[in-house]
Design a protein around this motif. Structure first.
Motif, PDB file in Angstrom:
ATOM      1  N   SER A   1       0.732  -1.351   0.083  1.00  0.00           N
ATOM      2  CA  SER A   1      -0.062  -0.020   0.201  1.00  0.00           C
ATOM      3  C   SER A   1       0.702   1.389   0.176  1.00  0.00           C
ATOM      4  CB  SER A   1      -0.939   0.030   1.137  1.00  0.00           C
ATOM      5  OG  SER A   1      -1.867   1.157   1.075  1.00  0.00           O
TER       6      SER A   1
ATOM      7  N   LYS B   1       3.853   1.227  -0.870  1.00  0.00           N
ATOM      8  CA  LYS B   1       4.998   1.332  -1.836  1.00  0.00           C
ATOM      9  C   LYS B   1       6.417   1.495  -1.509  1.00  0.00           C
ATOM     10  CE  LYS B   1       1.856   2.282  -5.494  1.00  0.00           C
ATOM     11  NZ  LYS B   1       0.679   2.225  -4.611  1.00  0.00           N
TER      12      LYS B   1
ATOM     13  N   TYR C   1       3.310   9.877   0.626  1.00  0.00           N
ATOM     14  CA  TYR C   1       2.890  10.789  -0.679  1.00  0.00           C
ATOM     15  C   TYR C   1       3.604  12.090  -0.646  1.00  0.00           C
ATOM     16  CZ  TYR C   1      -1.628   8.722  -1.653  1.00  0.00           C
ATOM     17  OH  TYR C   1      -2.512   7.882  -2.222  1.00  0.00           O
TER      18      TYR C   1
ATOM     19  N   SER D   1       4.056  12.936  -4.430  1.00  0.00           N
ATOM     20  CA  SER D   1       2.744  13.169  -5.047  1.00  0.00           C
ATOM     21  C   SER D   1       2.171  14.474  -4.516  1.00  0.00           C
ATOM     22  CB  SER D   1       1.594  11.816  -4.752  1.00  0.00           C
ATOM     23  OG  SER D   1       0.684  12.222  -5.206  1.00  0.00           O
TER      24      SER D   1
ATOM     25  N   GLY E   1      -9.544  12.072  -7.323  1.00  0.00           N
ATOM     26  CA  GLY E   1      -8.700  10.935  -7.434  1.00  0.00           C
ATOM     27  C   GLY E   1      -7.724  10.719  -6.336  1.00  0.00           C
ATOM     28  N   HIS E   2      -6.966  11.761  -6.037  1.00  0.00           N
ATOM     29  CA  HIS E   2      -5.804  11.650  -4.801  1.00  0.00           C
ATOM     30  C   HIS E   2      -6.703  11.692  -3.616  1.00  0.00           C
ATOM     31  CE1 HIS E   2      -3.555  13.900  -8.222  1.00  0.00           C
ATOM     32  NE2 HIS E   2      -2.817  13.020  -7.874  1.00  0.00           N
TER      33      HIS E   2
ATOM     34  N   ILE F   1      -9.353   9.852  -2.905  1.00  0.00           N
ATOM     35  CA  ILE F   1      -9.932   8.554  -2.746  1.00  0.00           C
ATOM     36  C   ILE F   1      -8.348   7.686  -2.708  1.00  0.00           C
ATOM     37  CG2 ILE F   1     -10.753   6.717  -4.148  1.00  0.00           C
ATOM     38  CD1 ILE F   1     -12.823   8.802  -5.272  1.00  0.00           C
ATOM     39  N   ASP F   2      -7.364   8.035  -3.242  1.00  0.00           N
ATOM     40  CA  ASP F   2      -6.342   6.933  -3.252  1.00  0.00           C
ATOM     41  C   ASP F   2      -5.801   7.358  -1.551  1.00  0.00           C
ATOM     42  OD1 ASP F   2      -6.528   6.177  -5.768  1.00  0.00           O
ATOM     43  OD2 ASP F   2      -5.023   7.561  -6.429  1.00  0.00           O
ATOM     44  N   LYS F   3      -5.608   8.448  -1.312  1.00  0.00           N
ATOM     45  CA  LYS F   3      -5.416   8.643   0.240  1.00  0.00           C
ATOM     46  C   LYS F   3      -6.341   7.762   1.230  1.00  0.00           C
ATOM     47  CE  LYS F   3      -2.097  12.296   1.156  1.00  0.00           C
ATOM     48  NZ  LYS F   3      -1.922  13.735   1.214  1.00  0.00           N
TER      49      LYS F   3
ATOM     50  N   ARG G   1      -8.011   5.343   0.690  1.00  0.00           N
ATOM     51  CA  ARG G   1      -8.000   3.894   0.435  1.00  0.00           C
ATOM     52  C   ARG G   1      -6.671   3.288   1.360  1.00  0.00           C
ATOM     53  NH1 ARG G   1      -4.128   1.410  -1.726  1.00  0.00           N
ATOM     54  NH2 ARG G   1      -3.877   3.082  -3.094  1.00  0.00           N
ATOM     55  N   GLN G   2      -5.618   4.122   1.123  1.00  0.00           N
ATOM     56  CA  GLN G   2      -4.155   3.986   1.590  1.00  0.00           C
ATOM     57  C   GLN G   2      -4.323   4.107   3.183  1.00  0.00           C
ATOM     58  OE1 GLN G   2      -0.667   6.363   1.054  1.00  0.00           O
ATOM     59  NE2 GLN G   2       0.209   4.756   0.343  1.00  0.00           N
TER      60      GLN G   2
ATOM     61  N   ASP H   1      -6.189   1.069   4.393  1.00  0.00           N
ATOM     62  CA  ASP H   1      -4.911  -0.097   4.278  1.00  0.00           C
ATOM     63  C   ASP H   1      -4.029  -0.020   5.433  1.00  0.00           C
ATOM     64  OD1 ASP H   1      -6.110  -1.190   1.985  1.00  0.00           O
ATOM     65  OD2 ASP H   1      -4.807  -0.196   0.695  1.00  0.00           O
TER      66      ASP H   1
END
Length: 181
Positions: free
Chosen positions: A106, A108, A131, A134, A147-148, A150-152, A154-155, A158
């Motif tokens: 998650s 990376k 991040y 990013s 987009g960003h 939602i990604d954050k 989700r991360q 996780d």
């Protein structure tokens, strides 16, 4: 997802496979590859100020050397570093390995994940480190609407799942991690 990985009753071979996959992340870990001062002085300074304390903690905590570079070519980590980290991970409780793996994939970054799960960073700090580049680009060029975010989110979920699972397992021995600052 973290618990369902373990509840599939994987054995030692599967645990070793998770560890090998995680050590593959160490070979190209994001915190070891930096912007050069000539490429982008501001990003270089930001990475140095945020990631150097992390890589210093990691090196001191695990007694390893991390090879850091501003080169785009693959810079191998010392085999002793990989071996030491592999050994550390293989000594973890088998139910924590999926959490280490889940947070590594998650975030990376194995360096960020291990620092978070072994007490060097809070979950919030880990996400900020993951991040960093990013966020820098978003500040510079703007955000992809939703987009960003939602990604954050989700991360964050996780990472929280991994921290909660490791905390719960370690609480059996009395050792707990700080999830949030």
């Amino acid at each position: 997802a973290v618990v369902s990985t373990q509840s599939g009753h994987y054995g030692r071979d599967e645990g070793a496979a998770l560890v090998e996959h995680m050590t593959d992340f160490l070979r190209t870990d994001t915190v070891c590859y930096r912007a050069g001062p000539k490429e982008d002085q501001q990003l270089h300074s930001l990475e140095k100020s945020r990631w150097n304390p992390l890589t210093d903690w990691f090196s001191e905590h695990y007694h390893v050397h991390l090879a850091l570079t501003t080169d785009i070519m693959l810079t191998p980590q010392p085999e002793q570093t990989i071996s030491t980290i592999r050994s550390h991970l293989l000594k973890q409780h088998p139910w924590t390995l999926p959490a280490y793996h889940h947070s590594t994939t998650s975030l990376k970054s194995l360096v960020i994940s291990m620092a978070m799960l072994d007490g060097g960073l809070s979950a919030e700090e880990a996400i900020a480190c993951a991040y960093l580049e990013s966020d820098y680009q978003m500040d510079r060029w703007g955000e992809v609407e939703w987009g960003h975010t939602i990604d954050k989110a989700r991360q964050s979920a996780d990472v929280a799942a991994a921290v909660l699972l490791v905390n719960e397992i370690r609480s059996l021995d009395g050792g707990r991690l700080q999830a949030w600052s």
